[in-house]
Design a protein around this motif. Structure first.
Motif, short mmCIF file in Angstrom:
data_model
loop_
_atom_site.label_atom_id
_atom_site.label_comp_id
_atom_site.label_asym_id
_atom_site.label_seq_id
_atom_site.Cartn_x
_atom_site.Cartn_y
_atom_site.Cartn_z
N LEU A 173 29.92 41.65 32.55
CA LEU A 173 31.17 42.28 32.98
C LEU A 173 31.04 43.79 32.83
CD1 LEU A 173 33.70 39.90 31.20
CD2 LEU A 173 33.28 40.04 33.66
N THR A 174 31.53 44.54 33.80
CA THR A 174 31.38 46.01 33.72
C THR A 174 32.23 46.59 32.59
OG1 THR A 174 32.98 46.14 35.51
CG2 THR A 174 30.69 46.44 36.11
N SER A 175 33.12 45.81 32.04
CA SER A 175 33.90 46.27 30.89
C SER A 175 33.10 46.20 29.59
CB SER A 175 35.17 45.42 30.76
OG SER A 175 34.82 44.05 30.75
N LEU B 125 37.29 33.20 40.47
CA LEU B 125 37.81 32.59 39.23
C LEU B 125 36.77 32.61 38.10
CD1 LEU B 125 39.97 29.63 40.62
CD2 LEU B 125 40.66 31.96 40.06
N LYS B 126 35.56 33.05 38.40
CA LYS B 126 34.51 33.24 37.38
C LYS B 126 34.43 32.05 36.42
CE LYS B 126 34.93 38.34 37.37
NZ LYS B 126 36.20 38.55 38.08
N PHE B 127 34.07 30.88 36.96
CA PHE B 127 34.01 29.69 36.13
C PHE B 127 32.92 29.81 35.06
CE2 PHE B 127 35.51 27.63 40.24
CZ PHE B 127 36.82 27.53 39.83
N LEU C 37 39.19 38.37 52.23
CA LEU C 37 40.14 38.61 51.14
C LEU C 37 39.62 37.99 49.85
CD1 LEU C 37 43.47 37.74 53.01
CD2 LEU C 37 42.48 40.00 52.64
N LYS C 38 39.94 38.64 48.74
CA LYS C 38 39.58 38.08 47.42
C LYS C 38 40.86 37.67 46.69
CE LYS C 38 38.26 40.62 43.66
NZ LYS C 38 38.94 40.11 42.47
N VAL C 39 40.84 36.43 46.21
CA VAL C 39 41.95 35.90 45.40
C VAL C 39 41.43 35.73 43.98
CG1 VAL C 39 43.42 33.88 45.02
CG2 VAL C 39 43.08 34.75 47.34
O1 C5P Z 1 41.67 48.09 43.27
P1 C5P Z 1 40.18 48.08 43.09
O2 C5P Z 1 39.41 48.49 44.31
O3 C5P Z 1 39.74 48.82 41.84
O4 C5P Z 1 39.88 46.52 42.87
C1 C5P Z 1 38.61 46.03 42.55
C2 C5P Z 1 38.64 44.53 42.42
O5 C5P Z 1 37.38 44.10 41.95
C3 C5P Z 1 39.67 44.01 41.40
O6 C5P Z 1 40.11 42.72 41.86
C4 C5P Z 1 38.86 43.86 40.14
O7 C5P Z 1 39.36 42.87 39.29
C5 C5P Z 1 37.50 43.45 40.71
N1 C5P Z 1 36.36 43.77 39.83
C6 C5P Z 1 36.09 45.04 39.38
N2 C5P Z 1 35.03 45.27 38.57
C7 C5P Z 1 34.22 44.25 38.22
C8 C5P Z 1 34.47 42.97 38.68
C9 C5P Z 1 35.57 42.75 39.50
O8 C5P Z 1 36.81 45.97 39.72
N3 C5P Z 1 33.18 44.50 37.48
#
Ligand code: C5P
Length: 247
Positions: free
Chosen positions: A133-135, A75-77, A46-48
């Protein structure tokens, strides 16, 4: 010291039987535990993340661990080396399976975090880094003074992460093949953005099926909504396992 790093990477190599990490993206402890109760700790981790942890604190780690789950504390410190190292130690002492930092924090930060973990008795916690970050696209990087292609920066930061002795990176499935070639086999590649062809893509832009992501060299698949929004989360998990088995 070296043997502890080797033990962690051996653990990566042996983990392919349980590559699915379910993202518990919930605003409350109760909702997260309700979902965990529908899942089997023998078949997933699980991921928190930040929201759940900020709302529920260490209690969520204790409760999920008591149910037999291994936890990726996402938590990406990213802070000065001493602060990150102490936070990583705190995560390891809570017994999490995996914790992460931002590779952009640099060599001193990552090495101090790794060194701190090595001082934790019988440490089993894997330490990985987030690259770009992929964003963030080309223009977002330019705006913060980085005149580079995102893929080139991902590769640079992943190589830095490996040279600091960390256990792996989070990356998009599209980056896995390139990183696996560049970084070799003893390095965990943890990939979100995973969907079966029948799933809703939600807000993910560039997706890959579970089987293909593992074939390309991914070590662990972070999957949230396809499992947590399913009428039967275990059936959704079984469909993902079938995709992996048939790839
Ligand atoms: O619901 P879903 O499968 O899209 O969730 C993907 C998880 O991975 C989320 O917790 C999201 O925050 C995380 N994540 C992501 N893309 C990233 C890094 C983390 O979707 N580049």
């Amino acid at each position: 010291m070296q043997s502890e790093i080797t033990n962690a990477t051996t653990a990566i190599a042996n983990s392919v039987d349980k590559p699915i990490v379910v993202a518990l993206d919930y605003p409350s402890l109760d909702q997260a535990l309700q979902m965990a109760d529908q899942l089997d700790p023998q078949r997933c981790r699980l991921k928190v993340g930040k929201e759940l942890y900020t709302r529920s604190g260490p209690k969520i780690i204790e409760s999920l661990s008591a149910k037999g789950f291994e936890i990726f504390l996402d938590l990406k410190f990213h802070d000065i080396p001493n602060t990150v190292a102490k936070a990583v130690r705190a995560a390891a002492e809570m017994g999490v399976w995996m914790v992460n930092v931002h590779a952009s924090g640099g060599r001193k930060m990552m090495e101090q975090a790794r060194n701190e973990l090595q001082q934790v008795k019988d440490n089993q916690t894997l330490l990985i880094a987030v690259t770009v970050l992929t964003s963030m696209g080309r223009s977002d990087l330019a705006e913060i003074g980085l005149d580079v292609e995102p893929m080139a920066h991902v590769q640079r930061l992943a190589q830095l992460t490996k040279s600091c002795g960390l256990d792996g990176v989070v990356c998009s499935a599209q980056e896995v093949a390139m990183l696996r070639t560049a970084l070799g086999s003893d390095f965990a590649l943890v990939t979100p953005g995973i969907r079966l062809s029948s799933d809703s893509t939600d807000d993910q832009q560039r997706i890959m099926t579970p089987g293909k992501a593992l074939q390309q060299g991914s070590s662990y698949l972070v999957i949230g909504r396809p499992i947590t929004n399913a009428a039967s989360p275990m059936q959704a998990l079984a469909a993902i396992e079938a995709d992996i088995a048939n790839a």
